[in-house]
Motif scaffolding. Structure first.
Motif, PDB file in Angstrom:
ATOM      1  N   PHE A  42       0.839  -1.205   0.000  1.00 38.11           N
ATOM      2  CA  PHE A  42       0.000   0.000   0.000  1.00 38.11           C
ATOM      3  C   PHE A  42       0.872   1.251   0.000  1.00 38.11           C
ATOM      4  N   ALA A  43       1.912   1.246   0.822  1.00 37.91           N
ATOM      5  CA  ALA A  43       2.806   2.403   0.893  1.00 37.91           C
ATOM      6  C   ALA A  43       3.475   2.654  -0.452  1.00 37.91           C
ATOM      7  N   ALA A  44       3.882   1.581  -1.113  1.00 40.55           N
ATOM      8  CA  ALA A  44       4.524   1.733  -2.423  1.00 40.55           C
ATOM      9  C   ALA A  44       3.539   2.270  -3.459  1.00 40.55           C
ATOM     10  N   GLU A  45       2.302   1.790  -3.397  1.00 43.37           N
ATOM     11  CA  GLU A  45       1.291   2.225  -4.368  1.00 43.37           C
ATOM     12  C   GLU A  45       1.012   3.716  -4.275  1.00 43.37           C
ATOM     13  N   PHE A  46       1.002   4.259  -3.051  1.00 36.51           N
ATOM     14  CA  PHE A  46       0.621   5.658  -2.857  1.00 36.51           C
ATOM     15  C   PHE A  46       1.787   6.538  -2.407  1.00 36.51           C
ATOM     16  N   ASP A  47       2.998   6.006  -2.498  1.00 33.93           N
ATOM     17  CA  ASP A  47       4.200   6.772  -2.154  1.00 33.93           C
ATOM     18  C   ASP A  47       4.127   7.315  -0.734  1.00 33.93           C
ATOM     19  N   ILE A  48       3.740   6.460   0.201  1.00 31.40           N
ATOM     20  CA  ILE A  48       3.674   6.812   1.614  1.00 31.40           C
ATOM     21  C   ILE A  48       4.998   6.421   2.263  1.00 31.40           C
ATOM     22  N   PRO A  49       5.629   7.318   3.024  1.00 27.93           N
ATOM     23  CA  PRO A  49       6.987   7.065   3.510  1.00 27.93           C
ATOM     24  C   PRO A  49       7.164   5.843   4.395  1.00 27.93           C
ATOM     25  N   ARG A  50       6.224   5.559   5.296  1.00 27.85           N
ATOM     26  CA  ARG A  50       6.439   4.484   6.263  1.00 27.85           C
ATOM     27  C   ARG A  50       5.292   3.489   6.262  1.00 27.85           C
ATOM     28  N   ALA A  51       5.651   2.223   6.420  1.00 33.16           N
ATOM     29  CA  ALA A  51       4.679   1.136   6.523  1.00 33.16           C
ATOM     30  C   ALA A  51       4.889   0.415   7.844  1.00 33.16           C
ATOM     31  N   HIS A  52       3.770   0.134   8.531  1.00 36.91           N
ATOM     32  CA  HIS A  52       3.843  -0.566   9.814  1.00 36.91           C
ATOM     33  C   HIS A  52       3.100  -1.892   9.723  1.00 36.91           C
ATOM     34  N   GLY A  53       3.662  -2.916  10.336  1.00 33.50           N
ATOM     35  CA  GLY A  53       3.082  -4.250  10.276  1.00 33.50           C
ATOM     36  C   GLY A  53       2.050  -4.516  11.345  1.00 33.50           C
ATOM     37  N   SER A  54       1.604  -3.485  12.063  1.00 30.06           N
ATOM     38  CA  SER A  54       0.516  -3.636  13.037  1.00 30.06           C
ATOM     39  C   SER A  54      -0.163  -2.290  13.219  1.00 30.06           C
ATOM     40  N   TYR A  55      -1.402  -2.326  13.665  1.00 33.33           N
ATOM     41  CA  TYR A  55      -2.126  -1.089  13.937  1.00 33.33           C
ATOM     42  C   TYR A  55      -1.527  -0.369  15.147  1.00 33.33           C
ATOM     43  N   ALA A  56      -1.043  -1.137  16.127  1.00 35.15           N
ATOM     44  CA  ALA A  56      -0.435  -0.533  17.312  1.00 35.15           C
ATOM     45  C   ALA A  56       0.799   0.281  16.936  1.00 35.15           C
ATOM     46  N   ASP A  57       1.608  -0.241  16.016  1.00 35.07           N
ATOM     47  CA  ASP A  57       2.794   0.500  15.583  1.00 35.07           C
ATOM     48  C   ASP A  57       2.402   1.764  14.819  1.00 35.07           C
ATOM     49  N   LEU A  58       1.332   1.679  14.043  1.00 35.87           N
ATOM     50  CA  LEU A  58       0.878   2.853  13.285  1.00 35.87           C
ATOM     51  C   LEU A  58       0.479   3.984  14.235  1.00 35.87           C
ATOM     52  N   VAL A  59      -0.335   3.685  15.243  1.00 37.63           N
ATOM     53  CA  VAL A  59      -0.800   4.757  16.134  1.00 37.63           C
ATOM     54  C   VAL A  59       0.311   5.251  17.050  1.00 37.63           C
ATOM     55  N   ALA A  60       1.364   4.453  17.225  1.00 35.47           N
ATOM     56  CA  ALA A  60       2.497   4.876  18.052  1.00 35.47           C
ATOM     57  C   ALA A  60       3.486   5.733  17.277  1.00 35.47           C
ATOM     58  N   ASP A  61       3.313   5.855  15.974  1.00 36.24           N
ATOM     59  CA  ASP A  61       4.220   6.633  15.137  1.00 36.24           C
ATOM     60  C   ASP A  61       4.148   8.106  15.553  1.00 36.24           C
ATOM     61  N   PRO A  62       5.248   8.696  16.010  1.00 37.99           N
ATOM     62  CA  PRO A  62       5.195  10.084  16.497  1.00 37.99           C
ATOM     63  C   PRO A  62       4.947  11.114  15.398  1.00 37.99           C
ATOM     64  N   ASP A  63       5.123  10.738  14.142  1.00 38.84           N
ATOM     65  CA  ASP A  63       4.896  11.675  13.043  1.00 38.84           C
ATOM     66  C   ASP A  63       3.452  11.679  12.544  1.00 38.84           C
ATOM     67  N   VAL A  64       2.602  10.838  13.128  1.00 37.91           N
ATOM     68  CA  VAL A  64       1.197  10.766  12.734  1.00 37.91           C
ATOM     69  C   VAL A  64       0.362  11.639  13.659  1.00 37.91           C
ATOM     70  N   ASP A  65      -0.352  12.586  13.077  1.00 40.16           N
ATOM     71  CA  ASP A  65      -1.241  13.453  13.857  1.00 40.16           C
ATOM     72  C   ASP A  65      -2.674  12.930  13.887  1.00 40.16           C
ATOM     73  N   ALA A  66      -3.129  12.388  12.766  1.00 46.55           N
ATOM     74  CA  ALA A  66      -4.515  11.937  12.640  1.00 46.55           C
ATOM     75  C   ALA A  66      -4.538  10.580  11.948  1.00 46.55           C
ATOM     76  N   VAL A  67      -5.512   9.776  12.317  1.00 41.37           N
ATOM     77  CA  VAL A  67      -5.630   8.411  11.790  1.00 41.37           C
ATOM     78  C   VAL A  67      -6.963   8.246  11.095  1.00 41.37           C
ATOM     79  N   TYR A  68      -6.918   7.662   9.920  1.00 42.96           N
ATOM     80  CA  TYR A  68      -8.132   7.290   9.185  1.00 42.96           C
ATOM     81  C   TYR A  68      -8.336   5.793   9.370  1.00 42.96           C
ATOM     82  N   VAL A  69      -9.480   5.399   9.942  1.00 40.90           N
ATOM     83  CA  VAL A  69      -9.789   3.991  10.208  1.00 40.90           C
ATOM     84  C   VAL A  69     -10.608   3.439   9.045  1.00 40.90           C
ATOM     85  N   ALA A  70     -10.026   2.460   8.336  1.00 36.21           N
ATOM     86  CA  ALA A  70     -10.652   1.920   7.128  1.00 36.21           C
ATOM     87  C   ALA A  70     -10.760   0.401   7.185  1.00 36.21           C
ATOM     88  N   THR A  71     -10.955  -0.121   8.385  1.00 34.09           N
ATOM     89  CA  THR A  71     -11.117  -1.562   8.567  1.00 34.09           C
ATOM     90  C   THR A  71     -12.605  -1.924   8.502  1.00 34.09           C
TER      91      THR A  71
END
Length: 349
Positions: A42-71
């Motif tokens: 997904f990151a490669a498709e949309f040129d997103i800098p970082r990919a996380h292998g869990s939702y917990a790691d995504l929300v712990a990312d200090p560079d993320v201000d807002a999260v879009y939930v698409a599950t």
């Protein structure tokens, strides 16, 4: 301010959302999936800098201000609460949760953490809906007395698909019915009475449903939605002195007109050149973050809770029951997130 976005989930709805918003200049910095391979792709498709292998790691990312939930629906409460607990602002795909009780937990958690939480009901942010609200407020059709809207799609019939699985919040109401129900509440306010009838599949989810609501002052609405037929999907708002007719497909940028009491067209509009509601809703969401005003606007969280309660009652009357009706907000699901691709149905010509 620049809001840096992270995405939970890599299914079809996430692709539509990120593709549309990237074109509008929204900044996505990370994506999270339950598998690193899916996040990497997904990151490669949309040129997103970082990919996380869990939702917990995504929300712990200090560079993320807002999260879009698409599950899938069955995970919305769990994933929203995960992000809120990490101090992130959260935009949650529709339907917001499985039940009103889950929605209340999410909204209350956002208040405690002082973050924005909003349901991604993109239709509410279309410029045409802003204009329609203004016309109603100006009294152009008099007092609204009746609203009607349909949402029918010919969707997968596989009994193992997410849409047919009660464990995953399957059925027409959460995927399709939420659109016209939210539209009715937007125009007439929260109903005082709900009457529903529907047809269930062998798996126990609704394949079609009709709902009549009554509102303060005696206004009423009638909505219908189904999983297995395709119709033009139009909507009308009828007032004492005229009406507003929205053409196919009413929940997307489309053509619409104002008629007087005798049915003559007095104004016509064509909104088809507008962006889809994804970018509009994101900009509204980001404005709430910037202003520090975390509630109100076109999709107030209290209205989201009320809409979920309407759907709870309609399901109760028709006989659709989910595991979450027992009160759990965990929303555990083994379903692949890629099955979430139909949460935002395609436009119907």
């Amino acid at each position: 301010m620049t809001v840096r976005w992270g995405v939970i989930g890599t299914g079809g709805i996430a692709r539509s959302f990120v593709g549309d918003c990237t074109a509008a200049g929204v900044e996505f910095v990370a994506v999270g999936s339950r598998t690193r391979a899916s996040a990497d792709a997904f990151a490669a498709e949309f040129d997103i800098p970082r990919a996380h292998g869990s939702y917990a790691d995504l929300v712990a990312d200090p560079d993320v201000d807002a999260v879009y939930v698409a599950t899938p629906h069955s995970r919305h409460a769990e994933d929203a609460l995960l992000a809120i607990d990490a101090g992130k602002h959260v935009l949650v795909e529709k339907a917001f949760t499985i039940t009103a009780e889950q929605a209340r937990r999410v909204v209350d958690a956002a208040r405690r953490e002082d973050v924005v939480v909003m349901e991604a009901m993109w239709t509410r942010f279309l410029p045409q809906m802003t204009m329609i609200r203004e016309l109603i407020a100006e009294g152009r059709i008099g007092r609204p007395r009746f609203v009607e809207a349909t949402h029918h799609q010919a969707l997968p019939t596989d009994p193992h698909h997410r849409l047919r699985d009660p464990e995953l919040g399957g059925g027409a109401i959460l995927d399709l019915g939420v659109y016209p129900i939210s539209f009715v509440v937007d125009v007439l306010g929260v109903p005082t009475d709900v009457v529903a009838a529907g047809t269930l599949s062998a798996e126990g989810v609704d394949t079609q449903m009709g709902i009549v609501t009554t509102h303060d002052g005696g206004a009423q609405s009638m909505v219908h939605f189904s999983l297995d037929v395709r119709t033009p999907n139009t909507a009308s708002i009828i007032g004492d002195d005229g009406r507003i007719d929205i053409d196919a497909t009413w929940y997307t940028p489309t053509t619409w007109r104002v008629r007087d009491r005798d049915g003559a067209v007095v104004e016509e509009y064509d909104s088809r050149e507008e962006l889809t509601g994804y970018a509009h809703e994101v900009r509204a969401f980001e404005a709430m973050i910037a202003s520090g005003d975390h509630e109100g606007g076109a999709m107030d969280p209290e209205q989201t809770v009320a809409i979920m309660a309407v759907m709870d009652e309609a399901r109760r009357q028709v006989g659709v029951r989910y595991a979450a009706d027992g009160g759990s907000a965990d929303g555990e699901s083994a379903d692949a997130e890629s099955a979430a691709g139909l949460e935002a149905p395609p436009a119907v010509p």
